[in-house]
Motif scaffolding. Sequence first.
Motif, mmCIF file in Angstrom:
data_model
loop_
_atom_site.group_PDB
_atom_site.id
_atom_site.type_symbol
_atom_site.label_atom_id
_atom_site.label_comp_id
_atom_site.label_asym_id
_atom_site.label_seq_id
_atom_site.Cartn_x
_atom_site.Cartn_y
_atom_site.Cartn_z
ATOM 1 N N GLU A 264 49.452 58.552 54.849
ATOM 2 C CA GLU A 264 48.734 57.274 54.804
ATOM 3 C C GLU A 264 49.211 56.241 55.823
ATOM 4 O O GLU A 264 49.032 55.038 55.587
ATOM 5 C CB GLU A 264 48.874 56.690 53.398
ATOM 6 C CG GLU A 264 50.292 56.193 53.014
ATOM 7 C CD GLU A 264 51.134 57.188 52.238
ATOM 8 O OE1 GLU A 264 50.882 58.400 52.364
ATOM 9 O OE2 GLU A 264 52.061 56.769 51.518
ATOM 10 N N HIS A 297 42.597 59.359 48.395
ATOM 11 C CA HIS A 297 44.015 59.127 48.094
ATOM 12 C C HIS A 297 44.692 58.344 49.225
ATOM 13 O O HIS A 297 45.337 57.319 48.978
ATOM 14 C CB HIS A 297 44.699 60.478 47.876
ATOM 15 C CG HIS A 297 46.157 60.385 47.572
ATOM 16 N ND1 HIS A 297 46.645 60.373 46.284
ATOM 17 C CD2 HIS A 297 47.243 60.278 48.382
ATOM 18 C CE1 HIS A 297 47.964 60.268 46.328
ATOM 19 N NE2 HIS A 297 48.351 60.213 47.573
ATOM 20 N N GLU A 298 44.556 58.826 50.445
ATOM 21 C CA GLU A 298 45.249 58.166 51.564
ATOM 22 C C GLU A 298 44.688 56.765 51.799
ATOM 23 O O GLU A 298 45.428 55.835 52.102
ATOM 24 C CB GLU A 298 45.172 59.006 52.845
ATOM 25 C CG GLU A 298 45.653 60.454 52.710
ATOM 26 C CD GLU A 298 47.024 60.614 52.075
ATOM 27 O OE1 GLU A 298 47.852 59.699 52.170
ATOM 28 O OE2 GLU A 298 47.262 61.672 51.445
ATOM 29 N N HIS A 301 46.084 54.329 49.302
ATOM 30 C CA HIS A 301 47.466 53.956 49.598
ATOM 31 C C HIS A 301 47.558 52.654 50.397
ATOM 32 O O HIS A 301 48.605 52.017 50.419
ATOM 33 C CB HIS A 301 48.150 55.045 50.427
ATOM 34 C CG HIS A 301 48.922 56.051 49.614
ATOM 35 N ND1 HIS A 301 49.757 55.689 48.590
ATOM 36 C CD2 HIS A 301 49.005 57.408 49.699
ATOM 37 C CE1 HIS A 301 50.315 56.776 48.081
ATOM 38 N NE2 HIS A 301 49.875 57.837 48.732
ATOM 39 N N GLU A 320 52.960 57.044 44.441
ATOM 40 C CA GLU A 320 52.250 58.314 44.315
ATOM 41 C C GLU A 320 51.569 58.500 42.958
ATOM 42 O O GLU A 320 50.411 58.888 42.879
ATOM 43 C CB GLU A 320 53.175 59.497 44.637
ATOM 44 C CG GLU A 320 53.643 59.536 46.079
ATOM 45 C CD GLU A 320 52.502 59.524 47.102
ATOM 46 O OE1 GLU A 320 51.348 59.827 46.736
ATOM 47 O OE2 GLU A 320 52.760 59.184 48.272
ATOM 48 N N TYR A 381 54.151 63.118 41.280
ATOM 49 C CA TYR A 381 52.735 62.859 41.549
ATOM 50 C C TYR A 381 51.883 62.976 40.280
ATOM 51 O O TYR A 381 51.311 61.998 39.813
ATOM 52 C CB TYR A 381 52.196 63.855 42.594
ATOM 53 C CG TYR A 381 52.519 63.497 44.022
ATOM 54 C CD1 TYR A 381 53.839 63.474 44.484
ATOM 55 C CD2 TYR A 381 51.515 63.208 44.937
ATOM 56 C CE1 TYR A 381 54.134 63.163 45.809
ATOM 57 C CE2 TYR A 381 51.807 62.902 46.265
ATOM 58 C CZ TYR A 381 53.110 62.884 46.687
ATOM 59 O OH TYR A 381 53.399 62.569 47.999
HETATM 60 ZN ZN LIG Z 1 50.211 59.901 48.428
#
Ligand SMILES: [Zn+2]
Length: 860
Positions: A264, A297-298, A301, A320, A381
């Motif tokens: 990210e 997800h990225e 972030h 995470e 995670y």
């Molecule tokens: Zn991550």
Amino acid sequence: MSTSKEIFLKDYKAPEFFIDKTDLTFDIEAERTIVESKLYMRRNGEHENELVLDGVDLKLLELKIDGRLLNEQEYSVGPKTLSIKTSKNEFVLQVKVKINPKNNFSCEGLYKSGDIFCTQNEAQGFRKITYFLDRPDVMSEFTTTLMARKDLFPILLANGNKIEETENDGVLKVVWHDPHPKPSYLFAVVAGDLAKVEDSFTTKSGRVVKLEIFVDHGNEDKCDHAMLSLKYSMKWDEEKFGLEYDLDIYMIVAVDSFNMGAMENKGLNIFNSAYVLAKKETATDANFAGIEAVIGHEYFHNWTGNRVTCRDWFQLTLKEGLTVFRDQEFSSDMLSRPVKRIDDVVMLRRHQFPEDQGPMSHPIQPKSYIEINNFYTATVYEKGAEVIRMIHTLFGESNFRKGMDLYFKRHDGQAVTTDDFVNAMADASGVSLDHFKMWYHQKGTPRLKVTESYDAENKVFELTFEQHAKIDHDGYDCLHMPFHVGLIDSNGKELPIDGKLELNKKRQSFKFESIESRPVVSYNRGFSAPVILQKNSSEKELIHLMAFDGDTFSRYEAAQELYKSELKRFVSAYQCSSEYDASEAFFSAYGKLLGNKDLEEAYLAYALSLPTVKEIDEDYDVYTIEAAHYARERFAKQISDKFKDQFEKIYNSLERKEFDLSAKSMGERSLRQVCLGYLSLQSDEKFFKLAAAQFDKATNMTEEFSALNSLVNNYPEKSDTYSQRFYDKWMDETLVMQKWYALHSGNSHITLEKLDELTKNKAYDKKVPNLLRSLVGGFSMNNHLRFNDPSGEGYKWIADKIIEIDSYNPQVASRLAKSMNHLKRLDEKRKALLAGELSRILDQKLSDDTYEVVNKNLNG
Ligand SMILES: [Zn+2]
């Protein structure tokens, strides 16, 4: 052997210096790169300690303070540090180093992937680029100047906004400035000859953001899904959390050699190409879903990780766990929520539960590590995400949002701890999380024992729970968790009770009144708590839930439990050399499920599938290996024999001409492939031809690959030509070849000679981590039977590979080594063989990464 040092959370100290601004200049050539840095240093507090910077594999060329060259008495260079004596409180430090990305095969720092240079700095890769305070609580404002020959490196990228681009004598110079202070792990650089795909997004406040995806030339037609996913992510985060993007440009670069899924880096994400490139001919539906999830997800972030970052690496789950929760929610909104929940729980149980019962078990906030790279785990995670999900369940949507808003308001621009997060959530909602916090200090999957009692005379039904959890903290002997239940009467009707229970005592009872007859309990609805439930449900109760449970997760769960109880009987039969046939009651329940037209296809595909051999074995203290393999094979064959007509009918009814990526179409393809899987268990020529025809006619990878899968696994004597055709067709597409390698390495008929042969063919490149994971990891993770061969040959093969890979890519080697974590689950003979191989690995000169894992596997 290793001289590695263990690092403890309790020893955390604030940095002795800060770096307010960082100016970096990269002079990039094919054989070497010169990195010059200008660091605006500031002493933190009153002390006279020398400045100690991190640095690994660097050649120091020059060192200046406030423009003056330092002499050799003023500094010292260690293997991993540069120490400088100075009494100044504020000064500009200039460092010039030489590095060689071309010979860096670790995929950390600045390295070469294919023909391009790229970086991976989380967790501690930046120290391979230049000397720095390489820790997340040192946040700096970066300006990056990149210079290289334009014919070789026409694209030069770094974080932030581009502020200058000039060309002189064939040398391109590009300057990037990132206004948001960030830790070094979020720094990124890319240099090379890449194609660009462009789009844009207008944020809710009207900022127009350029979106750019960079890929190898020729791959431009495989970016549509990634681009669309990015735009959906940006919109979703605005709508769901009110969070907007904060730079003028958002770039994604796809590279083939990457240790992780994606990274990210602020404004410049670097991705494993597996999570960017897709078109229907080369990517399966699972790949498409994976891309959407990882792009999301990225992107998410940017707020949970970048704007608010971690104080130290023990806080990894802060970014995470929270971001996985956010990407799970995003995917649930984009596709089918019930199916996504099952998907996530299946992954949690497949990866996190075994980890939590093995030698690497650790709390989501670990207390110590030797190599932080080893703690990018399913626990940090996925279990981390479950912990966030429990807060969400306890609070409800609106209080959860209030908590998130306060978290950003309080901590934007800071490096913080999990405690800071939990406190913000609690303060905003007014709900105490003091007891709940124990989830951060707890390892091992908690077990919950439940007993039911029914008082027919007073019409009272009672549930009693008993918790067993290891908590490394004074004052608490159990956990606080939401635990949702439902009661279903004998007619299949849901009883009107408040089933949203909260457990917070070691032993706790709940009474439900006016219950006319003994109900069937639907437990842990939506998998509200990540626990192992110990209960005694009868076959009859499971069948009742399979038919009537209104909670889709618990209904799926009932089917899986029923399969497992049948599988146990097959295992026992194998162990005493007898035969077992699945019960009539089972067949009747399965038949009803198969014929249920009200269920979503994707859901049905899950519900009709049996657990993997490894999942079956997880229920035994000592792995049964051959028995579990036999049990699954025989059970599946009996299901196939009994229902082949229905499977065939469904298979034919789901044939579609057009392709799209709607949840409905993906679900239909998924169900069709489950049917093909069962049909291929028939030796009948007709079904071989069915799979072969699907292979020949397939217009998308989902169908082409699942046909090949059926052929290779079920018709070994006839499948070679199909496998070869697939190879010949796709050998230049490394992402497709990964599937092919994984298919063969996971095949229970494979020999080690054949595996070695596969490593020698042209499509294989041991420098590409994805291929290592498919072939080597595929064997140890997905081939329970051959990996655990009683001869010990499987262990030896993996050990040889780990030793070899550790010499050039420690991160991948240590991840592969995690598959040898089952010493305590093996019979005596296998135990001795595996222990022998673990000792042999430990006798080598190892990286910290691999040493830590193998040592724990052997001695933990
Ligand atoms: Zn991550």
